[in-house]
Structures are given as C-alpha cells and as structure tokens.
Design an enzyme around this catalytic site. Structure first.
Site, short mmCIF file in Angstrom:
data_model
loop_
_atom_site.label_atom_id
_atom_site.label_comp_id
_atom_site.label_asym_id
_atom_site.label_seq_id
_atom_site.Cartn_x
_atom_site.Cartn_y
_atom_site.Cartn_z
CB CYS A 110 14.69 11.84 19.31
SG CYS A 110 14.19 13.09 18.10
NE ARG A 130 11.74 13.08 21.71
CZ ARG A 130 11.22 11.92 22.12
NH1 ARG A 130 11.12 11.65 23.41
NH2 ARG A 130 10.81 11.02 21.24
#
Length: 278
Positions: free
Chosen positions: A233, A238
């Site tokens: 990410c 994430r």
C-alpha cells in the site's frame, strides 16, 4: 492450548477466556489506537502502539523495524515460542495483519486474528477492561526470515514475470495517480487494485467478508493462488490486511513489500503507470 483457527470469532475467544482466564499460553495483542485501548480492550490484552511495527524513517516509513527494535518490542510484550498470539485492532484488520506478517518474519507461527477486532468485541457485548494489562517480559532472540518480504531490487527484477501478481491495497484514486502521497503518483506496472476497505463487511462489525466472496474478488483481478503475490500500500499498513486475507485463503507464495509506495513513489528509477491497467 486448543488448536485455534487463524480466523477466530469473538464468541470463541470469550468462551476460552471464561473457561481459562489465566491461560499461560495465550498472548492477546491489541494494535488499536492508544485512546481506544485505554477506553476498552479485551481482558488481558497487551497494547502494541501501531507505530512500533514500522521503522518510521522517511520516506519509506513502513519498512520493518531493526532486529534490535523487534527484539525489544516482543520481549516487552512477553512473547515466547509457546505463546499463541491473538491479534486484533480497531479498524478492520490492517494493523493486526501487519502484526501477523511481522510474526511470520520473526518465525512465530502460532497466532489467530480476532475477526472484527475491537468493534465486533465491544458491539456484541463481550467483557472489556480499561486498566492497561501488564506483560511478563521475556527474552526474545529474533532471526529475520525474508521469505515473506519483498525488497525493491528483487521486486524490480520480477516485473513482467507472468507468474507474478501485484496486489495494490490503496484507494483507486491513489492507484490511478489522482491522489499523490509521494513525489510521484500512480502504481507499479502490472499491479491490480483492490482497496483494503472492500474486504470488510460493515454490516458485521468490520468482520471480513465471506472467504468465498474474497476469493472471487481476487480471481476477477488475476490475483490467483498459483502465482507469487506481492502486496503493498503506502506503508504496508493497509496491506497488512491483504496479506492476512491471502493467508486465510491458503495462498502458498505471498510476500509483502514493506517499502511500499513510500519507497517506490519517491525514487526516480522505478517505473510508474497512471490511470487504470488495460
């Protein structure tokens, strides 16, 4: 200690805590915000500030901490080889997944993810504590296993390989280069975009969507289990969740690129595409 699944439900953990409140082989690690941890947490959970799971050096703040930093962290929380870790957070699995990836990196494979994390636990009426839990420190000797890590130089050499799939867990706007969080915006050539938020079921307290649904979503994007998959990410926060999802789906060859876009997008020698892939 019972043989718990990787995906652990709140009822399962609650039942175990009621039957075995002082289980010496259980280590619950909370990677929520400090505010939420002090407001309420799973009984006995030890807090790990999410920032301690990353090195924090710009521009690639998400890189793995040093061996010394990891040894200090896991010694403080009392990790030992016999402990079964239950990881959770307050956001749907990003930080908990990052913790599980970190455990893989240091060779500790006894763990579960609490599905839905703090939101499911609290909203469904399970008991909570407010006072910080006290860990019994251990003496952790860590050996880094790079098998689940992708570094930028080896990543660059793999680009264009038909057996490689790249899972970009950022937003569509970041992927297309419309939202820029580095010197350059866009995505790694060949990467498929599936925003980490799409993996959560907001009607079920941020639990993961059904595994068959998740598999279909990945298949549609060419992120299939027969390939080596590298996920990233902006800072491998994430993509902690996307790494976890692939473990749940039994993907045999997965890596996380901890440098992520913070590194790739701030270098001048890395290829970048914008817009959508053809």
């Amino acid at each position: 200690m019972q043989d718990w699944p990787l995906l652990l439900e709140a009822d399962q953990l609650d039942d175990h805590l009621k039957a075995h409140p002082d289980d010496p082989e259980l280590l619950i690690l909370d990677t929520s915000s400090a505010d939420n941890y002090h407001k309420h947490h799973v009984p006995g959970a030890i807090h790990i500030p999410p920032a301690r799971l990353q090195r924090g050096e710009k521009p690639a703040v998400g890189k793995l901490p040093s061996q010394e930093q990891l040894e200090a962290l896991f010694s403080e929380v009392g990790l030992t080889p016999d402990k079964h870790v239950v990881a959770y957070d307050d956001e749907g699995g990003g930080w908990a997944g990052r913790l599980i990836w970190t455990l893989d990196v240091i060779g500790h494979t006894r763990y579960s993810y609490l599905n839905g994390g703090l939101q499911a636990w609290v909203n469904e009426g399970h008991p909570v504590e407010t006072a910080p839990a006290t860990a019994t420190p251990s003496n952790v000797d860590i050996h880094i296993d790079s098998t689940v890590m992708a570094d930028i130089e080896s990543f660059l050499k793999l680009l264009g390989n038909s057996q490689l799939a790249i899972w970009d867990a950022r937003s569509a706007e970041e992927y297309r280069g419309e939202k820029v969080l580095a010197k350059r915006g866009g995505h790694i050539p060949g990467a498929a975009n599936l925003d980490w938020l799409e993996l959560m079921d907001r009607d079920r307290n941020l639990r993961l969507k059904d595994l068959s649904t998740l598999q279909s979503m990945l298949n549609e994007r060419g992120i299939t289990a027969d390939k080596t998959v590298i996920t990233h990410c902006q800072s491998h926060h994430r993509s902690g969740l996307t790494y976890l999802v692939m473990k749940l789906l039994d993907y045999p060859h997965i890596k996380a690129y901890d440098g992520s876009w913070g590194e790739w997008g701030n270098r001048e020698d890395t290829p970048v595409n914008t817009g959508d892939e053809p």
